[in-house]
Design a protein around this motif. Sequence first.
Motif, PDB file in Angstrom:
ATOM      1  N   ASP A  51     -40.178  10.593 -65.509  1.00  0.00           N
ATOM      2  CA  ASP A  51     -38.823  11.163 -65.601  1.00  0.00           C
ATOM      3  C   ASP A  51     -38.769  12.524 -66.283  1.00  0.00           C
ATOM      4  O   ASP A  51     -38.218  13.471 -65.736  1.00  0.00           O
ATOM      5  CB  ASP A  51     -37.857  10.201 -66.314  1.00  0.00           C
ATOM      6  N   ASP A  72     -43.184  15.163 -57.781  1.00  0.00           N
ATOM      7  CA  ASP A  72     -41.816  14.758 -57.472  1.00  0.00           C
ATOM      8  C   ASP A  72     -41.827  13.604 -56.486  1.00  0.00           C
ATOM      9  O   ASP A  72     -42.729  13.463 -55.674  1.00  0.00           O
ATOM     10  CB  ASP A  72     -41.029  15.931 -56.887  1.00  0.00           C
ATOM     11  N   GLY A  73     -40.802  12.794 -56.547  1.00  0.00           N
ATOM     12  CA  GLY A  73     -40.667  11.651 -55.651  1.00  0.00           C
ATOM     13  C   GLY A  73     -39.453  10.849 -56.062  1.00  0.00           C
ATOM     14  O   GLY A  73     -38.461  11.401 -56.558  1.00  0.00           O
ATOM     15  N   GLU A  74     -39.507   9.543 -55.844  1.00  0.00           N
ATOM     16  CA  GLU A  74     -38.407   8.694 -56.290  1.00  0.00           C
ATOM     17  C   GLU A  74     -38.239   8.787 -57.800  1.00  0.00           C
ATOM     18  O   GLU A  74     -37.133   8.655 -58.324  1.00  0.00           O
ATOM     19  CB  GLU A  74     -38.665   7.246 -55.870  1.00  0.00           C
ATOM     20  N   GLU A  75     -39.346   8.988 -58.487  1.00  0.00           N
ATOM     21  CA  GLU A  75     -39.303   9.249 -59.923  1.00  0.00           C
ATOM     22  C   GLU A  75     -40.294  10.363 -60.233  1.00  0.00           C
ATOM     23  O   GLU A  75     -41.396  10.384 -59.700  1.00  0.00           O
ATOM     24  CB  GLU A  75     -39.634   7.982 -60.724  1.00  0.00           C
ATOM     25  N   ARG A  76     -39.890  11.282 -61.067  1.00  0.00           N
ATOM     26  CA  ARG A  76     -40.759  12.401 -61.411  1.00  0.00           C
ATOM     27  C   ARG A  76     -41.877  11.912 -62.331  1.00  0.00           C
ATOM     28  O   ARG A  76     -41.669  11.060 -63.196  1.00  0.00           O
ATOM     29  CB  ARG A  76     -39.966  13.511 -62.089  1.00  0.00           C
ATOM     30  N   ARG A  77     -43.043  12.475 -62.124  1.00  0.00           N
ATOM     31  CA  ARG A  77     -44.190  12.092 -62.937  1.00  0.00           C
ATOM     32  C   ARG A  77     -44.861  13.349 -63.476  1.00  0.00           C
ATOM     33  O   ARG A  77     -45.012  14.336 -62.760  1.00  0.00           O
ATOM     34  CB  ARG A  77     -45.191  11.277 -62.104  1.00  0.00           C
TER      35      ARG A  77
END
Length: 204
Positions: A51, A72-77
Amino acid sequence: DELRMVYEGLPDFLEQVSANENASFPFSLECRKAPLIVYVHQIGYLMCFFDEKISEALLIGLQDFEFAFSEDGEERRFYYHTQKTRELDNLLGDIYHKILDMERAIIRDLVCRVLQFLPQLTKAVNFAAELDCILSLAIVARQNNYVRPILTEDSILEIRNGRHALQEMTVDTFVPNDTKIRSAGRINIITGPNYSGKSIYIKQ
């Protein structure tokens, strides 16, 4: 096999290492999801935060942390190199590609060993192929009541109850035909009305 066992047990091992690392942080992290140490092919081991990126103020207390990249994606890492991930890099390395390299080396060695017997293998394969053809012909001949022709050097072709091998499979009733061609001439003419069987007679 040992490397593969280590690789298959890697998720549980990294989960335990992550828990130990999180407990050793000098401050409390208020994160929706606890950070994890993950293994990324061709890159190695990284500490993953979800996040939000670690603030510069917090990084001061984590001097061994080095930002690697974000995703980036469904949740940022956000991925970081840490002292522990560097230790894992030295201890385990890029284990997945180690396995691939060893498998390729084994396959290359196996191919080289097999190629030493290429003439014998080729002879065996050719023999098996010829035997397969003979057996197939024998089975079809028995099932369809085929007979072996008698060869002669005389200019004569004599067929009794000849059938078209494919045509007789597509109709309910097939009428066999006799054929007698002697050396009276090089050309024979077949006449008859349309759909009387001239083409099938010639093909049989």
